[in-house]
Write a protein that holds these residues in place. Sequence first.
Motif, PDB file in Angstrom:
ATOM      1  N   ARG A 115       0.857  -1.188   0.000  1.00  0.00           N
ATOM      2  CA  ARG A 115       0.000   0.000   0.000  1.00  0.00           C
ATOM      3  C   ARG A 115       0.892   1.236   0.000  1.00  0.00           C
ATOM      4  N   ARG A 116       0.731   2.052  -1.039  1.00  0.00           N
ATOM      5  CA  ARG A 116       1.427   3.335  -1.068  1.00  0.00           C
ATOM      6  C   ARG A 116       0.587   4.338  -0.297  1.00  0.00           C
ATOM      7  N   VAL A 117       1.177   4.891   0.761  1.00  0.00           N
ATOM      8  CA  VAL A 117       0.480   5.832   1.638  1.00  0.00           C
ATOM      9  C   VAL A 117       1.158   7.193   1.508  1.00  0.00           C
ATOM     10  N   TRP A 174      -4.072   6.904  -0.626  1.00  0.00           N
ATOM     11  CA  TRP A 174      -3.424   5.595  -0.687  1.00  0.00           C
ATOM     12  C   TRP A 174      -3.876   4.822  -1.911  1.00  0.00           C
TER      13      TRP A 174
END
Length: 574
Positions: A394-396, A432
């Motif tokens: 997960r890109r946050v 996200w």
Amino acid sequence: MNAPLHLARPGSRSTLERSLWEAGISTIDLGPVGALGTAVLVADGDAARVRALLRGQAVKVYTLSGGQAGGFSVQAGAAGAITLALFPARLAEDLLQRASGDPGLSAADRFYIGAYLATYFNLVDAQARPASVRGLEQIRRLASDAGINVEQYRDRAALDACLADAGWRPPIDMLERLGLGDSWIRDRLLPSLGPQDSQPPGLAVYFCRERAQKLGAVDRMRNAIAAEGMEILADIPLTGDRAEQVRLSTRGGNWGNGPYPVSGGPPVRLWVALDVFPVPPDTRTRARHPFLDNARTLAAKLAAREAVLQDVESAAQFNPVHSTDTSTEALRLLRQILEPTELAPITETVEDRQADIARIITQPWRADMASGGPDIAAALVTLPDATTGGGRLRRVYRPQYRADQDTALEMHQALVSKWPDMLAVTQSGAGWHDLDAPGAEFHPVRDRAHPVPVSVTERLRALLEAVGETGACPLGWAPGSALWITGNGQLRCAGFDRIARSTAPVPLSEMVAEAFYTRHWYPVLGLPRNVFLSGDVKRMRLHRWLVYPLRSAMMRGKQALRALRDRLRRGYRG
């Protein structure tokens, strides 16, 4: 000048104090108290002259700020020596002001000075009694001269209580630093003062100094701090009483030269900054900065310092910026200098930001959740996948970079259809998006002990050239946490955090500046920027197999020399 040294009589000057007073210098004779030996306290501007007048005499010269080689060195194990001012700035200035009048310091002042040095500066034995009979007798004589009953003050704890009642106890952050070399302060006194309202890492306060402002470097410093991923929550000019309050604080303890040729001057502005993805300092950094709770706090300070000093000649170098070491220290300082109505919006924002990140990643942030550590704009976090029983990426995004998400996602989706190296996006939300896991056989390149193979570099160049041909330019992209490879050189890419759009193709040379490449790309690729940009496979192989090992050895040598230089600077911390 070769005057005999002894403690002053009540309401009078010692021989040394009078000799210097007649020379126009206000001085406090600290007396031969314990391990300090014979010592004096003077204004920073008088230190050089006093040393010249006392040449040949065994007298230690302390200064108000601890600058001008006038600080007390606390031995802090692997951290070396941390240099502190002997007294908090306000107390020292008040004492020296009283000493400048006639007839000098009072008997009560003399007692409190002696008790203060014996209590807080490790001048005691293992039983927490003053270090010597001579020292104990000296303190009792000073108490008698001042009309103070010293019989109840038989140990450090009792003396500390006496000093606290009189407003002489050092502030918490000063005691914490003294405790590095004093187990009584660390293990007994500090715990007895109650919990210190510990804060999670991420909050920091940076102080811009006067000389940097005069050079027009304020915006450069602020931008450098922000470029490290810190979100600036407040930008507060320091004027009047507020400026004086910060100047006198312990973390502003040395506004002198430090190890630099020129003083940066007093603080004129502060920035409150937040890192929602704090990273614990590594062992080496922790050894040099034992209180630091977030490596990015230090990285941002060094970046701000470099942004100013890169254009300043060596003879005019100065320290343009100070910072707090911990979130707890930052909040403590803000509570001291801000009104509750000013502080409340800052603390509410901090709490909201941290709670939002915890919501997105389903738990409080931990640095070990991120692949290779968080980048400037976002962090790639590994989360459990209940559907597959494995993990998912997960890109946050950091709050200040969430406006970049849509553009980055659009570019990512366009690349996935043409480049199997790109990990597919599976779902997204505000701040996200999730990516397919690269597979168990893939490993982040940042975890590798050596740079990637040249074949992987070739593939990466081709991917970036394809991105540039569409008029897109990745901003602040570091390959270390966005690339995975297998043992046989297969590549997977998690894409880009931020994209700038152009109407014309963007060449590789515009995608990464020299300094950023050296810091973030070179350790991964093992190639100088010009060799990477050339695309010459033979040159790349030559550098990877021959030049890189030699350069790495040279860099290790430079690091060793830098460490030695830092130790010679007597452990100064700005």
